[in-house]
Motif scaffolding. Structure first.
Motif, mmCIF file in Angstrom:
data_model
loop_
_atom_site.group_PDB
_atom_site.id
_atom_site.type_symbol
_atom_site.label_atom_id
_atom_site.label_comp_id
_atom_site.label_asym_id
_atom_site.label_seq_id
_atom_site.Cartn_x
_atom_site.Cartn_y
_atom_site.Cartn_z
ATOM 1 N N ALA A 114 67.883 -31.186 21.899
ATOM 2 C CA ALA A 114 66.781 -30.416 21.211
ATOM 3 C C ALA A 114 66.255 -28.545 21.954
ATOM 4 O O ALA A 114 65.967 -28.249 21.138
ATOM 5 C CB ALA A 114 64.958 -31.032 21.503
ATOM 6 N N LEU A 115 66.468 -28.635 23.200
ATOM 7 C CA LEU A 115 66.378 -27.526 23.965
ATOM 8 C C LEU A 115 68.070 -26.160 23.933
ATOM 9 O O LEU A 115 67.430 -25.278 23.284
ATOM 10 C CB LEU A 115 66.676 -27.596 24.981
ATOM 11 C CG LEU A 115 65.049 -27.810 26.259
ATOM 12 C CD1 LEU A 115 65.271 -28.287 27.473
ATOM 13 C CD2 LEU A 115 63.839 -26.755 25.730
ATOM 14 N N TYR A 116 68.826 -27.041 23.662
ATOM 15 C CA TYR A 116 70.377 -26.097 23.297
ATOM 16 C C TYR A 116 70.186 -25.665 21.760
ATOM 17 O O TYR A 116 70.304 -24.782 21.129
ATOM 18 C CB TYR A 116 71.410 -26.815 24.298
ATOM 19 C CG TYR A 116 71.856 -27.844 22.983
ATOM 20 C CD1 TYR A 116 72.700 -27.211 21.716
ATOM 21 C CD2 TYR A 116 72.212 -28.617 23.444
ATOM 22 C CE1 TYR A 116 73.556 -28.864 21.099
ATOM 23 C CE2 TYR A 116 72.563 -29.556 23.117
ATOM 24 C CZ TYR A 116 73.740 -29.432 21.964
ATOM 25 O OH TYR A 116 73.988 -30.808 21.308
ATOM 26 N N THR A 117 69.433 -26.923 20.824
ATOM 27 C CA THR A 117 69.807 -26.545 19.373
ATOM 28 C C THR A 117 68.829 -25.381 19.290
ATOM 29 O O THR A 117 69.163 -24.278 18.229
ATOM 30 C CB THR A 117 69.386 -27.723 18.595
ATOM 31 O OG1 THR A 117 70.084 -29.362 19.379
ATOM 32 C CG2 THR A 117 69.777 -27.609 17.709
ATOM 33 N N LEU A 118 67.554 -25.115 19.773
ATOM 34 C CA LEU A 118 66.728 -24.286 19.447
ATOM 35 C C LEU A 118 66.886 -22.841 20.356
ATOM 36 O O LEU A 118 67.107 -21.689 19.325
ATOM 37 C CB LEU A 118 65.492 -24.894 20.426
ATOM 38 C CG LEU A 118 64.155 -23.948 20.277
ATOM 39 C CD1 LEU A 118 63.518 -23.545 18.308
ATOM 40 C CD2 LEU A 118 62.980 -24.449 20.671
ATOM 41 N N ASN A 119 67.810 -22.859 21.407
ATOM 42 C CA ASN A 119 68.111 -21.965 22.009
ATOM 43 C C ASN A 119 69.152 -20.947 21.083
ATOM 44 O O ASN A 119 68.988 -20.268 20.500
ATOM 45 C CB ASN A 119 68.634 -22.042 23.196
ATOM 46 C CG ASN A 119 69.308 -20.956 23.898
ATOM 47 O OD1 ASN A 119 68.786 -20.026 24.347
ATOM 48 N ND2 ASN A 119 70.899 -20.474 23.850
ATOM 49 N N ASP A 120 69.945 -21.953 20.154
ATOM 50 C CA ASP A 120 70.906 -20.965 19.874
ATOM 51 C C ASP A 120 70.932 -21.115 17.953
ATOM 52 O O ASP A 120 71.060 -19.813 17.537
ATOM 53 C CB ASP A 120 72.156 -22.389 20.179
ATOM 54 C CG ASP A 120 72.969 -22.710 21.441
ATOM 55 O OD1 ASP A 120 72.443 -21.867 21.771
ATOM 56 O OD2 ASP A 120 73.847 -23.699 21.431
#
Length: 287
Positions: A163-169
C-alpha cells in the motif's frame, strides 16, 4: 476501464504471480534481493537508454530523485518482508493476504490522500477480505498452528508496504508526471546502494546465492519490474482505486500455483478464501 488498461493489468497479474512462485522456491534473503536488483538494473538499462533517446522531455529532476529514493526504501522493505514470509509460511497463505491487504490499504489511502471517490463499497470489501482471512486460518487461531499465524503476520505486513509504495509511486506518476520506466529503474538502482549495509560479512552467501539461484534471480529481475511498469502505465490512464484492486487477480493464480506446483496443503480451502479476498478487492473498485 478500457480494454488496453485491462490488458496491462491482467498481464501484470500473471507476471507477478509467476515471479512470486520463483521467489518462494528460492527462499532468498538480503543477498538474493540485492543480486536481483543488480540483474534488473543491468537488464533494463538498454531499455531506459532507448526511452531517453526518444523522449526529449526527460530530465533528472528533484521529484524523480526523491520519489526514487522513497520508492527504493519501501520496495526494499517489501521484498525483505515478503521473503521472510515465504521462509516462514506457505505461498498460498502469504500471497493472498499480502495482495488482499495491500489494495485495501492503498484504496483507503487514495481516498484520503489523493481525494479519489469514496463509497460504502469499502465496507463490503473489508468484510469480504476479512472473511477470506478467516477461511485461510480454518476459522480458528490454534496456538499450535504457528505456520498459519506466521503467514497472517508476514502477509499482512507485506500488504502494508504494498500500500505504501503503491501510494508513493501513484503520486509520482499522477501528480509529477514521472515516467514509470525511469521511476522503476532509478528506484532499483538506489536499492543496490541502500542494501549494502545488509550485506556486510555475507560475501560467501552472495556467491552461493548466485551459483545456486542465478536463473531465478535473472527471471525475477526481468518479471518483477515488468509487472510493476505495466501497473504504473495503467495508473496513467485510470484511477488507483480501480487499478490497485484489478491487478490482484494474481491472487487466484498464485494460490493455484502454490497448491499445485508446491504441493501445499488445504488447497481447496485456500482457493475459496482467495475468491473471497478477490471479491473484496473487486468491491473496493466499485463506484
Amino acid at each position: 476501464m478500457t480494454p488496453y488498461v485491462l490488458f496491462l493489468v491482467l498481464s501484470a497479474a500473471v507476471l507477478h504471480a509467476v515471479w512470486n512462485l520463483i521467489s518462494k522456491k528460492a527462499n532468498g534473503k538480503a543477498p538474493f534481493v540485492w543480486l536481483m536488483y543488480i540483474g534488473s538494473t543491468v537488464v533494463y538499462l538498454p531499455l531506459l537508454v532507448y526511452h531517453i533517446a526518444r523522449n526529449e522531455k526527460f530530465e533528472f529532476s528533484k521529484p524523480l530523485l526523491w520519489f526514487s529514493v522513497s520508492s527504493a526504501i519501501l520496495h526494499i522493505a517489501y521484498f525483505l518482508i515478503l521473503q521472510k514470509g515465504y521462509r516462514k509460511a506457505d505461498l498460498s497463505v502469504v500471497y493472498p493476504l499480502a495482495r488482499g491487504s495491500g489494495p485495501l490499504l492503498s484504496s483507503m489511502a487514495a481516498i484520503v490522500v489523493l481525494r479519489e471517490t469514496f463509497g460504502y463499497h469499502i465496507a463490503l470489501g473489508l468484510a469480504l477480505i476479512l472473511a477470506g482471512v478467516l477461511v485461510i486460518t480454518g476459522l480458528s487461531f490454534k496456538k499450535g498452528d504457528k505456520k498459519i499465524q506466521a503467514g497472517i503476520f508476514w502477509g499482512s505486513l507485506t500488504g502494508l508496504f504494498i500500500a505504501l509504495y503503491t501510494l508513493n509511486d501513484a503520486i509520482a506518476i499522477k501528480n509529477y508526471q514521472l515516467s514509470p520506466l525511469q521511476l522503476t529503474f532509478s528506484s532499483n538502482a538506489f536499492s543496490i546502494v541502500l542494501l549494502i549495509p545488509f550485506l556486510i560479512g555475507k560475501t560467501e552467501e552472495i556467491k552461493s546465492d548466485w551459483i545456486e539461484h542465478k536463473w531465478s534471480i535473472l527471471a525475477i529481475a526481468v518479471l518483477s519490474p515488468a509487472a510493476y511498469i505495466l501497473v504504473l502505465e495503467a495508473l496513467k490512464l485510470a484511477p488507483l482505486t480501480i487499478i490497485a484492486p484489478a491487478r490482484e487477480t494474481s491472487i487466484l493464480i498464485g494460490v493455484f500455483m502454490g497448491s499445485k506446483a508446491l504441493n501445499e496443503t488445504d488447497g481447496k480451502r485456500r482457493i475459496i478464501a482467495s475468491v473471497l479476498i478477490l471479491c473484496g478487492i473487486v468491491a473496493l473498485s466499485l463506484t
